[in-house]
Design a protein around this motif. Structure first.
Motif, PDB file in Angstrom:
ATOM      1  N   ALA A   1       1.866  -2.483  -7.165  1.00  0.00           N
ATOM      2  CA  ALA A   1       0.674  -3.268  -7.491  1.00  0.00           C
ATOM      3  C   ALA A   1       0.567  -4.491  -6.594  1.00  0.00           C
ATOM      4  O   ALA A   1      -0.522  -4.831  -6.108  1.00  0.00           O
ATOM      5  CB  ALA A   1       0.704  -3.679  -8.959  1.00  0.00           C
ATOM      6  N   LEU A   2       1.675  -5.156  -6.352  1.00  0.00           N
ATOM      7  CA  LEU A   2       1.657  -6.335  -5.476  1.00  0.00           C
ATOM      8  C   LEU A   2       1.272  -5.953  -4.056  1.00  0.00           C
ATOM      9  O   LEU A   2       0.496  -6.656  -3.398  1.00  0.00           O
ATOM     10  CB  LEU A   2       3.024  -7.021  -5.495  1.00  0.00           C
ATOM     11  N   LEU A   3       1.791  -4.831  -3.573  1.00  0.00           N
ATOM     12  CA  LEU A   3       1.426  -4.365  -2.235  1.00  0.00           C
ATOM     13  C   LEU A   3      -0.060  -4.045  -2.147  1.00  0.00           C
ATOM     14  O   LEU A   3      -0.731  -4.390  -1.161  1.00  0.00           O
ATOM     15  CB  LEU A   3       2.252  -3.134  -1.864  1.00  0.00           C
ATOM     16  N   LEU A   4      -0.586  -3.392  -3.182  1.00  0.00           N
ATOM     17  CA  LEU A   4      -2.003  -3.032  -3.185  1.00  0.00           C
ATOM     18  C   LEU A   4      -2.889  -4.274  -3.186  1.00  0.00           C
ATOM     19  O   LEU A   4      -3.932  -4.311  -2.521  1.00  0.00           O
ATOM     20  CB  LEU A   4      -2.313  -2.164  -4.402  1.00  0.00           C
ATOM     21  N   LEU A   5      -2.484  -5.296  -3.910  1.00  0.00           N
ATOM     22  CA  LEU A   5      -3.286  -6.513  -3.980  1.00  0.00           C
ATOM     23  C   LEU A   5      -3.205  -7.329  -2.692  1.00  0.00           C
ATOM     24  O   LEU A   5      -4.107  -8.113  -2.393  1.00  0.00           O
ATOM     25  CB  LEU A   5      -2.837  -7.368  -5.163  1.00  0.00           C
ATOM     26  N   LYS A   6      -2.140  -7.164  -1.944  1.00  0.00           N
ATOM     27  CA  LYS A   6      -1.992  -7.895  -0.684  1.00  0.00           C
ATOM     28  C   LYS A   6      -2.618  -7.139   0.487  1.00  0.00           C
ATOM     29  O   LYS A   6      -2.769  -7.690   1.575  1.00  0.00           O
ATOM     30  CB  LYS A   6      -0.509  -8.141  -0.401  1.00  0.00           C
ATOM     31  N   GLY A   7      -2.959  -5.878   0.271  1.00  0.00           N
ATOM     32  CA  GLY A   7      -3.521  -5.058   1.344  1.00  0.00           C
ATOM     33  C   GLY A   7      -5.030  -5.177   1.441  1.00  0.00           C
ATOM     34  O   GLY A   7      -5.651  -6.111   0.901  1.00  0.00           O
TER      35      GLY A   7
END
Length: 384
Positions: free
Chosen positions: A26-32
């Motif tokens: 989820a953190l990766l998706l929000l930073k992408g």
């Protein structure tokens, strides 16, 4: 906006499809790239519920504005206000029914004048006179407080509410399910574990609830995600949540908001709102089928855009929303069924009226008669 950010990895996509999105994912998706997240959420939405977008013709009834709480985000409560009697409430229910409503949402507070016997009388009276009206009422906080006033356990109160005919509890008073945050914005409310226990007990008593998250104030990004994962954990145990309703914080006319504005921080941006809906869809895929884009908080146009970012429900017509307007909400208090139909069709989706429990209902409002196709009633909010 950087459109050259790395694409989402196949592992992250696969876990999302399996309903196993992790916090790290989820953190990766929000930073992408946000548009890649929106596309993934839209794909998961299509898999979960298809192209149907639902809404409910309902009315909020505010039985009191009196509350002994001290929530820093509330602009509505007062210690010296009104409290409706049963006759006044029934009059409002009758007016709502004439206007085509299939759901009544009872909004209260916690005040010594509203014990569990009072709420049970309200539920029984409404169901006696309007047995086919869905009754969506009482938050976990109100159940806890009223049960305590009446000297009964939460479990006993829930059993009595179920027997009296309540259809669903509201998932409000959740705010952010972090005790750090709750000590700042709502120190007198039930804590995280009490909220979880009450909702879980309601589900086990056969009472459905929705779930809410009020974001964009003092919480961190990780606390937002922890909240959504907590909802997923409860759902895995009980299967009792009908939907998740993300609600952006309105920072006007309240203590928490005044501090934010003074520090130069405003409410969440439109992009942030869409990302929250999209990540909620991704985390909750295969667990909670329905993600609501509430027009009261987002505005009608952004709510329509959210339908491309994982949302599949626009909430209710409401007929009044005193709490949001008290906090500076400027999106109105009513949307007609005809306008919902227009918004949904404009997004390329299929409009369907529902009740509280996501069952399709035939339109009762003259302004929308004939505008809802006769789709199968089974399976709204689910492709299972």
């Amino acid at each position: 906006m950087d459109m050259k950010k790395p694409t989402i990895s196949e592992d992250v996509i696969e876990r999302a499809h399996q309903g196993k999105c992790t916090k790290e994912d989820a953190l990766l998706l929000l930073k992408g790239n946000p548009f890649e997240l929106f596309a993934l959420a839209d794909e998961l939405r299509a898999l979960a519920v298809g192209d149907v977008v639902t809404y409910v013709v309902n009315r909020n009834i505010y039985i009191t504005n009196k509350c002994v709480g001290n929530c820093g985000f509330c602009a509505y409560r007062t210690e010296k206000g009104y409290i409706l009697n049963v006759e006044e409430i029934l009059k409002k229910v009758g007016d709502a029914k004439k206007a085509g409503a299939v759901e009544i949402c009872i909004q209260g507070g916690y005040t010594p004048e509203a014990d569990m016997e009072f709420y049970l009388e309200i539920v029984e009276s409404i169901k006696a006179e309007y047995p086919d009206m869905c009754l969506h009422a009482l938050s976990p906080m109100e159940v806890n407080y009223a049960a305590g006033l009446s000297g009964m356990s939460v479990e006993e109160a829930l059993r009595k509410l179920k027997k009296s005919g309540i259809d669903s509890l509201t998932g409000t008073s959740a705010e952010i399910l972090s005790d750090r945050v709750r000590k700042i914005i709502c120190p007198s409310k039930i804590n995280t574990q009490q909220w979880v226990d009450t909702v879980t007990a309601a589900h086990k008593a056969g009472i459905s609830t929705n779930a809410t998250i009020m974001y964009g104030h003092v919480e961190t990004l990780e606390e937002r995600l922890d909240h959504i994962f907590t909802i997923r954990e409860i759902q895995q145990e009980t299967r009792g949540f009908s939907e998740l309703i993300p609600m952006s914080f309105l920072p006007y006319n309240n203590r928490v908001g005044e501090k934010m504005l003074a520090s130069g921080k405003f409410q969440s941006t439109g992009l942030e709102d869409l990302q929250l809906h999209a990540i909620a869809r991704t985390i909750l895929h295969t667990h909670v089928n329905n993600i609501q884009a509430t027009w009261v908080k987002l505005g009608k146009k952004l709510a329509q855009v959210a339908l491309q970012c994982g949302a599949n429900d626009l909430g209710g017509t409401l007929m009044e929303d005193q709490i949001s307007t008290a906090s500076g909400g400027s999106n109105g208090e009513y949307v007609s069924p005809a306008e919902f139909e227009w918004m949904i069709k404009g997004a390329g989706r299929i409009p369907v009226q529902r009740d509280t429990l996501y069952r399709q209902v035939e339109p009762r409002c003259l302004e929308s008669q004939g505008s809802v196709p006769n789709y199968q009633k089974a399976g709204i909010g689910s492709r299972e």
